[in-house]
Design a protein around this motif. Structure first.
Motif, PDB file in Angstrom:
ATOM      1  N   LYS A 185       0.831  -1.205   0.000  1.00  9.02           N
ATOM      2  CA  LYS A 185       0.000   0.000   0.000  1.00  9.02           C
ATOM      3  C   LYS A 185       0.868   1.258   0.000  1.00  9.02           C
ATOM      4  O   LYS A 185       0.625   2.192  -0.758  1.00  9.02           O
ATOM      5  CB  LYS A 185      -0.925  -0.006   1.217  1.00  9.02           C
ATOM      6  CG  LYS A 185      -1.852   1.169   1.290  1.00  9.02           C
ATOM      7  CD  LYS A 185      -2.741   1.081   2.523  1.00  9.02           C
ATOM      8  CE  LYS A 185      -3.648   2.298   2.624  1.00  9.02           C
ATOM      9  NZ  LYS A 185      -4.478   2.253   3.830  1.00  9.02           N
ATOM     10  N   SER A 186       1.915   1.271   0.838  1.00 12.34           N
ATOM     11  CA  SER A 186       2.813   2.428   0.897  1.00 12.34           C
ATOM     12  C   SER A 186       3.542   2.632  -0.420  1.00 12.34           C
ATOM     13  O   SER A 186       3.654   3.749  -0.921  1.00 12.34           O
ATOM     14  CB  SER A 186       3.840   2.252   2.015  1.00 12.34           C
ATOM     15  OG  SER A 186       3.222   2.222   3.257  1.00 12.34           O
ATOM     16  N   ILE A 187       4.042   1.533  -0.979  1.00 11.64           N
ATOM     17  CA  ILE A 187       4.764   1.636  -2.249  1.00 11.64           C
ATOM     18  C   ILE A 187       3.825   2.091  -3.353  1.00 11.64           C
ATOM     19  O   ILE A 187       4.192   2.905  -4.202  1.00 11.64           O
ATOM     20  CB  ILE A 187       5.452   0.296  -2.588  1.00 11.64           C
ATOM     21  CG1 ILE A 187       6.568   0.037  -1.576  1.00 11.64           C
ATOM     22  CG2 ILE A 187       6.005   0.302  -4.007  1.00 11.64           C
ATOM     23  CD1 ILE A 187       7.202  -1.324  -1.666  1.00 11.64           C
ATOM     24  N   TRP A 188       2.593   1.592  -3.340  1.00 13.59           N
ATOM     25  CA  TRP A 188       1.606   2.002  -4.341  1.00 13.59           C
ATOM     26  C   TRP A 188       1.333   3.502  -4.243  1.00 13.59           C
ATOM     27  O   TRP A 188       1.248   4.192  -5.252  1.00 13.59           O
ATOM     28  CB  TRP A 188       0.322   1.189  -4.170  1.00 13.59           C
ATOM     29  CG  TRP A 188      -0.702   1.487  -5.207  1.00 13.59           C
ATOM     30  CD1 TRP A 188      -1.845   2.197  -5.036  1.00 13.59           C
ATOM     31  CD2 TRP A 188      -0.679   1.130  -6.591  1.00 13.59           C
ATOM     32  NE1 TRP A 188      -2.535   2.291  -6.214  1.00 13.59           N
ATOM     33  CE2 TRP A 188      -1.838   1.636  -7.186  1.00 13.59           C
ATOM     34  CE3 TRP A 188       0.227   0.412  -7.373  1.00 13.59           C
ATOM     35  CZ2 TRP A 188      -2.115   1.457  -8.532  1.00 13.59           C
ATOM     36  CZ3 TRP A 188      -0.067   0.239  -8.710  1.00 13.59           C
ATOM     37  CH2 TRP A 188      -1.228   0.757  -9.278  1.00 13.59           C
ATOM     38  N   LYS A 189       1.209   4.016  -3.017  1.00  9.72           N
ATOM     39  CA  LYS A 189       0.968   5.448  -2.834  1.00  9.72           C
ATOM     40  C   LYS A 189       2.132   6.269  -3.385  1.00  9.72           C
ATOM     41  O   LYS A 189       1.927   7.255  -4.086  1.00  9.72           O
ATOM     42  CB  LYS A 189       0.756   5.777  -1.353  1.00  9.72           C
ATOM     43  CG  LYS A 189      -0.598   5.423  -0.836  1.00  9.72           C
ATOM     44  CD  LYS A 189      -0.729   5.886   0.604  1.00  9.72           C
ATOM     45  CE  LYS A 189      -2.131   5.714   1.109  1.00  9.72           C
ATOM     46  NZ  LYS A 189      -2.286   6.237   2.472  1.00  9.72           N
ATOM     47  N   ILE A 190       3.346   5.844  -3.061  1.00 10.36           N
ATOM     48  CA  ILE A 190       4.529   6.563  -3.543  1.00 10.36           C
ATOM     49  C   ILE A 190       4.585   6.504  -5.070  1.00 10.36           C
ATOM     50  O   ILE A 190       4.852   7.509  -5.734  1.00 10.36           O
ATOM     51  CB  ILE A 190       5.814   5.980  -2.924  1.00 10.36           C
ATOM     52  CG1 ILE A 190       5.823   6.238  -1.416  1.00 10.36           C
ATOM     53  CG2 ILE A 190       7.053   6.578  -3.572  1.00 10.36           C
ATOM     54  CD1 ILE A 190       6.881   5.456  -0.676  1.00 10.36           C
ATOM     55  N   ALA A 191       4.316   5.340  -5.620  1.00 13.04           N
ATOM     56  CA  ALA A 191       4.342   5.171  -7.076  1.00 13.04           C
ATOM     57  C   ALA A 191       3.301   6.039  -7.763  1.00 13.04           C
ATOM     58  O   ALA A 191       3.464   6.411  -8.921  1.00 13.04           O
ATOM     59  CB  ALA A 191       4.123   3.700  -7.439  1.00 13.04           C
ATOM     60  N   ASN A 192       2.232   6.387  -7.049  1.00  6.51           N
ATOM     61  CA  ASN A 192       1.184   7.235  -7.605  1.00  6.51           C
ATOM     62  C   ASN A 192       1.337   8.701  -7.213  1.00  6.51           C
ATOM     63  O   ASN A 192       0.409   9.488  -7.339  1.00  6.51           O
ATOM     64  CB  ASN A 192      -0.189   6.708  -7.195  1.00  6.51           C
ATOM     65  CG  ASN A 192      -0.561   5.480  -7.975  1.00  6.51           C
ATOM     66  OD1 ASN A 192      -0.643   5.520  -9.196  1.00  6.51           O
ATOM     67  ND2 ASN A 192      -0.752   4.373  -7.292  1.00  6.51           N
ATOM     68  N   GLY A 193       2.508   9.056  -6.720  1.00  9.22           N
ATOM     69  CA  GLY A 193       2.806  10.452  -6.438  1.00  9.22           C
ATOM     70  C   GLY A 193       2.326  10.951  -5.095  1.00  9.22           C
ATOM     71  O   GLY A 193       2.322  12.146  -4.845  1.00  9.22           O
TER      72      GLY A 193
END
Length: 106
Positions: free
Chosen positions: A32-40
């Motif tokens: 979830k954290s990586i997904w958020k970072i990947a989405n800016g």
């Protein structure tokens, strides 16, 4: 991939930024954290970082890969230069101290 074209250097810079982020915040371990970072969605509000280090992390983790800092500019970034100079100074000071101790023992 969002921009449909993989670029190894852009991916490596992003990975470096993610490592910096995880080491300094303790976050980014979950998908979830990586997904958020990947989405800016980069949140550094609770991190106590120098302005130079925060800038470097933000440039590494820029949402658009073409807006990320280049590897050359990463290596010349003020945070990296400052940190490198401090490490070199510490090593040089330690070497001087060791040499002085050895001379005193002889």
């Amino acid at each position: 991939f969002i921009y449909r074209q993989y670029n190894r250097v852009h991916a490596e810079v992003w990975a470096i930024g993610l490592i910096f982020y995880r080491l300094t915040t303790g976050n980014g371990n979950s998908r979830k954290s990586i997904w958020k970072i990947a989405n800016g969605e980069l949140d550094l509000s609770n991190a106590q970082l120098s302005p130079q280090f925060e800038d470097l992390i933000r440039q590494c983790l820029a949402f658009n890969p073409y807006n990320r800092i280049s590897m050359e500019n990463l290596l010349c970034h003020p945070f990296i230069n400052f940190s490198s100079k401090k490490i070199i100074e510490n090593v040089n000071n330690e070497n001087v101290n060791n040499n002085q101790q050895q001379q005193q023992q002889n």
